[in-house]
Enzyme design. Sequence first.
Site, PDB file in Angstrom:
ATOM      1  N   LYS A   1      -3.835  -0.491  -8.253  1.00 56.08           N
ATOM      2  CA  LYS A   1      -4.031  -1.898  -8.580  1.00 56.08           C
ATOM      3  C   LYS A   1      -4.521  -2.522  -9.774  1.00 56.08           C
ATOM      4  CE  LYS A   1      -2.702  -4.553  -6.549  1.00 56.08           C
ATOM      5  NZ  LYS A   1      -1.239  -5.135  -6.847  1.00 56.08           N
TER       6      LYS A   1
ATOM      7  N   ASP B   1      -1.327   4.529  -6.528  1.00 56.30           N
ATOM      8  CA  ASP B   1       0.145   4.325  -6.203  1.00 56.30           C
ATOM      9  C   ASP B   1       1.073   5.532  -6.950  1.00 56.30           C
ATOM     10  OD1 ASP B   1      -1.185   1.431  -6.208  1.00 56.30           O
ATOM     11  OD2 ASP B   1       0.843   1.589  -4.905  1.00 56.30           O
TER      12      ASP B   1
ATOM     13  N   GLY C   1       0.904  -1.125  -0.120  1.00 58.87           N
ATOM     14  CA  GLY C   1      -0.101  -0.206  -0.031  1.00 58.87           C
ATOM     15  C   GLY C   1       0.953   1.079   0.082  1.00 58.87           C
TER      16      GLY C   1
HETATM   17  O1  MRU Z   1       0.505  -4.139  -4.578  1.00 61.77           O
HETATM   18  P1  MRU Z   1      -0.096  -3.357  -3.488  1.00 61.77           P
HETATM   19  O2  MRU Z   1      -0.957  -4.274  -2.684  1.00 61.77           O
HETATM   20  O3  MRU Z   1       0.878  -2.654  -2.886  1.00 61.77           O
HETATM   21  O4  MRU Z   1      -1.073  -2.340  -4.166  1.00 61.77           O
HETATM   22  C1  MRU Z   1      -1.857  -1.693  -3.540  1.00 61.77           C
HETATM   23  C2  MRU Z   1      -2.782  -0.594  -4.284  1.00 61.77           C
HETATM   24  O5  MRU Z   1      -2.798  -0.666  -5.342  1.00 61.77           O
HETATM   25  C3  MRU Z   1      -3.564   0.411  -3.374  1.00 61.77           C
HETATM   26  O6  MRU Z   1      -4.476   0.838  -3.976  1.00 61.77           O
HETATM   27  C4  MRU Z   1      -2.580   2.013  -3.158  1.00 61.77           C
HETATM   28  O7  MRU Z   1      -1.117   1.485  -3.000  1.00 61.77           O
HETATM   29  C5  MRU Z   1      -3.273   2.519  -2.404  1.00 61.77           C
HETATM   30  S1  MRU Z   1      -3.026   2.177  -0.741  1.00 61.77           S
HETATM   31  C6  MRU Z   1      -3.849   3.518   0.176  1.00 61.77           C
END
Ligand code: MRU
Length: 337
Positions: free
Chosen positions: A245, A234, A49
């Site tokens: 994601k 991200d 995240g």
């Molecule tokens: O691969 P991850 O689980 O780190 O991906 C996370 C996401 O895509 C979240 O939606 C994003 O980091 C926002 S978290 C507040």
Amino acid sequence: MLAEIKSIQWRDNAIVLIDQTLLPIIEKNIEVHSLEQLRDSIVRLAVRGAPALGVAGAFGVVLALDQARASGWSDDRLATEIDALRDARPTAVNLAWGVNQVRPLISQGRDAVLKAAQQLAEDDRLANLAMGNNGADWLVKKLGDRPLNLLTHCNTGSLATTGTGTALGVIKELAKRGKIQEVFADETRPLLQGSRLTAWELSKAEIPYRIQPDAAAAMAILGGKVDAALIGADRIAKNGDSANKIGSLGVALACHIAKIPFLVVAPESTVDRSIKDGSQIHIEIRGDEEITHIAGKQMAPDGAKTFNPAFDVTPARFITAVITELRAYEIEAGESL
Ligand code: MRU
């Protein structure tokens, strides 16, 4: 009073993480004492995240200084190790941001770096609360003061931040106001951040929810089952293009066709104003086994090739608004960041 979820904290000279790979079946903390262990925890998504990765990056610089002192690293070695931490995952700008926020303080000593890292964690917690309010106010203003059915993708809650969350923080704020009918949580293939992590947080918070396969999202949206969709990010480019994601783009397209709001909720630290649009975002491609295997069991023929991007980029034209701790940017109406 519900126990607070603490995804990442600094305790007794170590980073303490909830191992998110084990949730929701096993709730276990791990203590991280070295940069190798931290990089491994990041790569295998024990901590994940974007905002939580920012805090991990900042605390990681403290670990690096401790290790440098204990092992007699040269300044060059220290710099190389910190660079490798910064680059452990490429898409979430927050990881590099967290490292870069505290790195200039190295000359002031380890305690100055630790203090700044702890402040960054606290700032993220406060930003979550502000985003929660801004997003909830935005939805009430646009959709009316009534209980809502909301769709979300991936996990954007306490596990992904140091507070209540971004998109999930808005949902929690609306629940506090009695304005949630039900949350549709996409399971989020292939690593199930939705069905494992978001569902865990929603059940702890006693917010009504159901999980659905990612492939059901378009049907739920076009079938009128949800009033809006909210996701995190991200990295957000200056024009509003947002990486999140894998599967977020499909949700956005369905919302666009159904003419319902599609909101990206993220702290200002996720906005990368150095890039003008999403074409400059580096998308992490992950390993074959996440697709060819389920829970360690092979599901695809030997040698099956895969396409396994961890993120996609939703073009700004499909985003109704970006909500940060400062304000709502009305992207659909032509605003940029
Ligand atoms: O691969 P991850 O689980 O780190 O991906 C996370 C996401 O895509 C979240 O939606 C994003 O980091 C926002 S978290 C507040």
